[in-house]
Write a protein that holds these residues in place. Structure first.
Motif, PDB file in Angstrom:
ATOM      1  N   ASP A  32     -29.884  -4.673  41.667  1.00 15.25           N
ATOM      2  CA  ASP A  32     -31.066  -3.853  41.420  1.00 15.25           C
ATOM      3  C   ASP A  32     -30.821  -2.412  40.983  1.00 15.25           C
ATOM      4  O   ASP A  32     -31.621  -1.871  40.239  1.00 15.25           O
ATOM      5  CB  ASP A  32     -31.991  -3.837  42.646  1.00 15.25           C
ATOM      6  CG  ASP A  32     -32.639  -5.192  42.874  1.00 15.25           C
ATOM      7  OD1 ASP A  32     -33.065  -5.450  43.996  1.00 15.25           O
ATOM      8  OD2 ASP A  32     -32.711  -5.978  41.923  1.00 15.25           O
ATOM      9  N   VAL A  33     -29.766  -1.745  41.425  1.00 13.06           N
ATOM     10  CA  VAL A  33     -29.605  -0.331  41.096  1.00 13.06           C
ATOM     11  C   VAL A  33     -28.848  -0.170  39.775  1.00 13.06           C
ATOM     12  O   VAL A  33     -27.706  -0.598  39.647  1.00 13.06           O
ATOM     13  CB  VAL A  33     -28.865   0.430  42.208  1.00 13.06           C
ATOM     14  CG1 VAL A  33     -28.675   1.891  41.815  1.00 13.06           C
ATOM     15  CG2 VAL A  33     -29.645   0.335  43.510  1.00 13.06           C
ATOM     16  N   LEU A  34     -29.498   0.448  38.802  1.00 15.13           N
ATOM     17  CA  LEU A  34     -28.883   0.732  37.508  1.00 15.13           C
ATOM     18  C   LEU A  34     -28.523   2.212  37.466  1.00 15.13           C
ATOM     19  O   LEU A  34     -29.395   3.075  37.452  1.00 15.13           O
ATOM     20  CB  LEU A  34     -29.850   0.384  36.375  1.00 15.13           C
ATOM     21  CG  LEU A  34     -29.440   0.808  34.958  1.00 15.13           C
ATOM     22  CD1 LEU A  34     -28.097   0.200  34.579  1.00 15.13           C
ATOM     23  CD2 LEU A  34     -30.517   0.410  33.950  1.00 15.13           C
ATOM     24  N   ASP A  35     -27.226   2.504  37.446  1.00 16.96           N
ATOM     25  CA  ASP A  35     -26.744   3.885  37.439  1.00 16.96           C
ATOM     26  C   ASP A  35     -25.771   4.056  36.281  1.00 16.96           C
ATOM     27  O   ASP A  35     -24.554   4.000  36.454  1.00 16.96           O
ATOM     28  CB  ASP A  35     -26.067   4.213  38.775  1.00 16.96           C
ATOM     29  CG  ASP A  35     -25.629   5.674  38.871  1.00 16.96           C
ATOM     30  OD1 ASP A  35     -25.977   6.453  37.962  1.00 16.96           O
ATOM     31  OD2 ASP A  35     -24.939   6.026  39.843  1.00 16.96           O
ATOM     32  N   LEU A  36     -26.308   4.265  35.090  1.00 16.04           N
ATOM     33  CA  LEU A  36     -25.484   4.367  33.888  1.00 16.04           C
ATOM     34  C   LEU A  36     -24.573   5.584  33.942  1.00 16.04           C
ATOM     35  O   LEU A  36     -23.384   5.503  33.629  1.00 16.04           O
ATOM     36  CB  LEU A  36     -26.374   4.436  32.648  1.00 16.04           C
ATOM     37  CG  LEU A  36     -25.650   4.596  31.309  1.00 16.04           C
ATOM     38  CD1 LEU A  36     -24.736   3.408  31.045  1.00 16.04           C
ATOM     39  CD2 LEU A  36     -26.653   4.762  30.171  1.00 16.04           C
ATOM     40  N   SER A  37     -25.111   6.720  34.348  1.00  9.31           N
ATOM     41  CA  SER A  37     -24.316   7.941  34.395  1.00  9.31           C
ATOM     42  C   SER A  37     -23.160   7.811  35.379  1.00  9.31           C
ATOM     43  O   SER A  37     -22.022   8.191  35.090  1.00  9.31           O
ATOM     44  CB  SER A  37     -25.200   9.134  34.771  1.00  9.31           C
ATOM     45  OG  SER A  37     -24.454  10.331  34.786  1.00  9.31           O
ATOM     46  N   GLY A  38     -23.437   7.256  36.552  1.00  9.43           N
ATOM     47  CA  GLY A  38     -22.385   7.071  37.542  1.00  9.43           C
ATOM     48  C   GLY A  38     -21.311   6.119  37.067  1.00  9.43           C
ATOM     49  O   GLY A  38     -20.130   6.272  37.396  1.00  9.43           O
ATOM     50  N   LEU A  39     -21.698   5.125  36.273  1.00 10.16           N
ATOM     51  CA  LEU A  39     -20.751   4.137  35.768  1.00 10.16           C
ATOM     52  C   LEU A  39     -19.696   4.776  34.876  1.00 10.16           C
ATOM     53  O   LEU A  39     -18.539   4.345  34.855  1.00 10.16           O
ATOM     54  CB  LEU A  39     -21.505   3.050  34.994  1.00 10.16           C
ATOM     55  CG  LEU A  39     -20.700   1.866  34.464  1.00 10.16           C
ATOM     56  CD1 LEU A  39     -20.019   1.117  35.600  1.00 10.16           C
ATOM     57  CD2 LEU A  39     -21.605   0.923  33.682  1.00 10.16           C
ATOM     58  N   VAL A  40     -20.068   5.830  34.133  1.00 14.08           N
ATOM     59  CA  VAL A  40     -19.129   6.490  33.218  1.00 14.08           C
ATOM     60  C   VAL A  40     -18.725   7.869  33.732  1.00 14.08           C
ATOM     61  O   VAL A  40     -18.411   8.776  32.958  1.00 14.08           O
ATOM     62  CB  VAL A  40     -19.717   6.591  31.791  1.00 14.08           C
ATOM     63  CG1 VAL A  40     -19.897   5.213  31.195  1.00 14.08           C
ATOM     64  CG2 VAL A  40     -21.048   7.352  31.783  1.00 14.08           C
ATOM     65  N   GLY A  41     -18.719   8.039  35.051  1.00 13.05           N
ATOM     66  CA  GLY A  41     -18.222   9.279  35.642  1.00 13.05           C
ATOM     67  C   GLY A  41     -19.008  10.512  35.268  1.00 13.05           C
ATOM     68  O   GLY A  41     -18.453  11.610  35.187  1.00 13.05           O
ATOM     69  N   ASP A 285     -33.933   1.486  40.608  1.00  8.71           N
ATOM     70  CA  ASP A 285     -34.005   0.098  41.065  1.00  8.71           C
ATOM     71  C   ASP A 285     -34.715  -0.719  39.997  1.00  8.71           C
ATOM     72  O   ASP A 285     -35.871  -0.454  39.675  1.00  8.71           O
ATOM     73  CB  ASP A 285     -34.778  -0.003  42.377  1.00  8.71           C
ATOM     74  CG  ASP A 285     -34.022   0.618  43.538  1.00  8.71           C
ATOM     75  OD1 ASP A 285     -32.785   0.627  43.490  1.00  8.71           O
ATOM     76  OD2 ASP A 285     -34.669   1.099  44.482  1.00  8.71           O
ATOM     77  N   VAL A 286     -34.015  -1.705  39.456  1.00  7.28           N
ATOM     78  CA  VAL A 286     -34.571  -2.518  38.376  1.00  7.28           C
ATOM     79  C   VAL A 286     -34.626  -3.970  38.837  1.00  7.28           C
ATOM     80  O   VAL A 286     -33.582  -4.593  39.071  1.00  7.28           O
ATOM     81  CB  VAL A 286     -33.725  -2.401  37.094  1.00  7.28           C
ATOM     82  CG1 VAL A 286     -34.354  -3.219  35.969  1.00  7.28           C
ATOM     83  CG2 VAL A 286     -33.583  -0.941  36.674  1.00  7.28           C
ATOM     84  N   ALA A 287     -35.811  -4.505  38.978  1.00  6.49           N
ATOM     85  CA  ALA A 287     -35.976  -5.883  39.432  1.00  6.49           C
ATOM     86  C   ALA A 287     -35.282  -6.849  38.480  1.00  6.49           C
ATOM     87  O   ALA A 287     -35.459  -6.780  37.265  1.00  6.49           O
ATOM     88  CB  ALA A 287     -37.461  -6.220  39.531  1.00  6.49           C
ATOM     89  N   GLY A 288     -34.449  -7.727  39.030  1.00  7.01           N
ATOM     90  CA  GLY A 288     -33.761  -8.724  38.220  1.00  7.01           C
ATOM     91  C   GLY A 288     -32.410  -8.284  37.701  1.00  7.01           C
ATOM     92  O   GLY A 288     -31.627  -9.106  37.233  1.00  7.01           O
ATOM     93  N   PHE A 289     -32.122  -6.984  37.784  1.00  5.22           N
ATOM     94  CA  PHE A 289     -30.831  -6.487  37.299  1.00  5.22           C
ATOM     95  C   PHE A 289     -29.775  -6.653  38.381  1.00  5.22           C
ATOM     96  O   PHE A 289     -29.999  -6.326  39.545  1.00  5.22           O
ATOM     97  CB  PHE A 289     -30.936  -5.012  36.917  1.00  5.22           C
ATOM     98  CG  PHE A 289     -29.603  -4.368  36.613  1.00  5.22           C
ATOM     99  CD1 PHE A 289     -28.942  -4.653  35.435  1.00  5.22           C
ATOM    100  CD2 PHE A 289     -29.018  -3.502  37.515  1.00  5.22           C
ATOM    101  CE1 PHE A 289     -27.711  -4.073  35.155  1.00  5.22           C
ATOM    102  CE2 PHE A 289     -27.794  -2.911  37.248  1.00  5.22           C
ATOM    103  CZ  PHE A 289     -27.144  -3.197  36.067  1.00  5.22           C
TER     104      PHE A 289
END
Length: 323
Positions: A32-41, A285-289
């Motif tokens: 559910d949690v999409l954290d694009l910025s955290g993924l690329v530091g 929080d993204v439902a289904g992700f």
């Protein structure tokens, strides 16, 4: 005798059950949690391959698994700590300024007219390009597989189009997902919205196909946390447009100029003079992700499970030896 038999059965099953739970734990993904910025530091711009920039500015730090070439450009900081630039291979910089330190896995060529901080970084950052790039691709695919929750109503089927964004079945949601083709989006000249901004905070646009966008008004998106996901694109061009949001295009060359992108950008390759802001996509929080990045608790469960398996096995061995 009955109690002893139960204890023996229970003990014999414990290692197997713990091992099964450990195996399942390693396959558990952060849901559910999409954290694009955290993924690329927290990099403002991350490239799976190379970055070529010039004649403009980037608000935050940049990182590329391959080469980075910068000319007549100012680069902010904040990538993987206080880095302005992290290059997996060579780094070439002429005429500009860096707000933070830099690191190059290969050769760093810095011209004398570069404004550098007093103590530029030189140690390798605590990150892995191979791992990060792999997770970025998986994340884009997972987002691209999401079903649309919102509607993008095309009021005029012929270009130029007027499109109105609205919530789908079930009413307003905190995150709305819209699935459109790149050509549909490119033909929009009047983007409107009936979304309830008191409920809906984030918008995700899954855009299929290669994109070439220009002269498109995105003002209606200004108050939202926005992500444009180009899962299958190999070419994305922004020319004369201000993209209000973050861009995820791990397989594409992003090019263009005379405009900018306000958020985080992840590209296969970057060759552009676009200005980049540093308004990161807020973790949502993204439902289904389902993220491909395991939770820290998963590793703790794995270690605890392995420890208990070892303890139970030793206990059984000691009992057998004493018998």
């Amino acid at each position: 005798m009955f109690n002893l038999e139960i204890k023996m059965i229970t003990l014999s099953k414990v290692p197997a059950l713990l091992l099964m739970s450990t195996v399942f734990a390693t396959g558990t993904a952060q849901a559910d949690v999409l954290d694009l910025s955290g993924l690329v530091g927290n990099a403002n711009l991350y490239s799976l391959h190379n970055i070529v920039v010039g004649n403009n500015s980037i608000g935050g730090g940049i990182a590329a698994a391959g080469n980075i070439s910068v000319s007549s450009h100012s680069v902010g900081t904040g990538a993987y700590g206080n880095y302005s630039v992290i290059a997996g291979n060579n780094f070439n910089y002429s005429n500009g300024s860096l707000a933070g330190g830099y690191y190059a896995g290969g050769t760093a060529t810095i011209s004398s007219n570069i404004n550098l901080p007093n103590t530029p970084a030189s140690a390798a950052p605590a990150m892995s390009f191979a791992s990060t790039s792999s997770e970025v691709v998986k994340t884009s695919s997972a987002i691209g597989a999401l079903a649309a929750t919102g509607n993008a109503r095309i009021l005029n089927p012929y270009a130029p189009q007027q499109v109105t964004l609205s919530s789908g079945a079930g009413g307003a949601k905190s995150v709305e997902v819209f699935n459109m083709t790149a050509s549909q989006f490119a033909s929009i000249n009047n983007l409107q919205s009936t979304l309830d901004s008191s409920i809906t905070k984030s918008l995700i646009f899954n855009v299929s196909g290669n994109a070439s966008w220009g002269n498109m008004g995105m003002g209606v998106l200004g108050g939202y946390n926005v992500l444009f996901n180009f899962t299958d694109a190999t070419s994305v061009n922004f020319n004369g447009i201000q993209v209000l949001g973050s861009v995820l295009a791990p397989n594409a060359l992003i090019s263009g100029g005379n405009g900018g992108i306000t958020g985080t950008v992840v590209a296969g390759d970057w060759n552009s003079t676009l200005t980049l802001g540093n308004k990161a996509f807020v973790a949502s929080d993204v439902a289904g992700f389902v993220s491909a990045v395991p939770e820290p608790e998963t590793y703790a469960m794995l270690l605890a499970g392995l420890g208990l398996v070892g303890f139970a096995a030793r206990r059984r061995k000691n009992k057998a030896a004493a018998a």
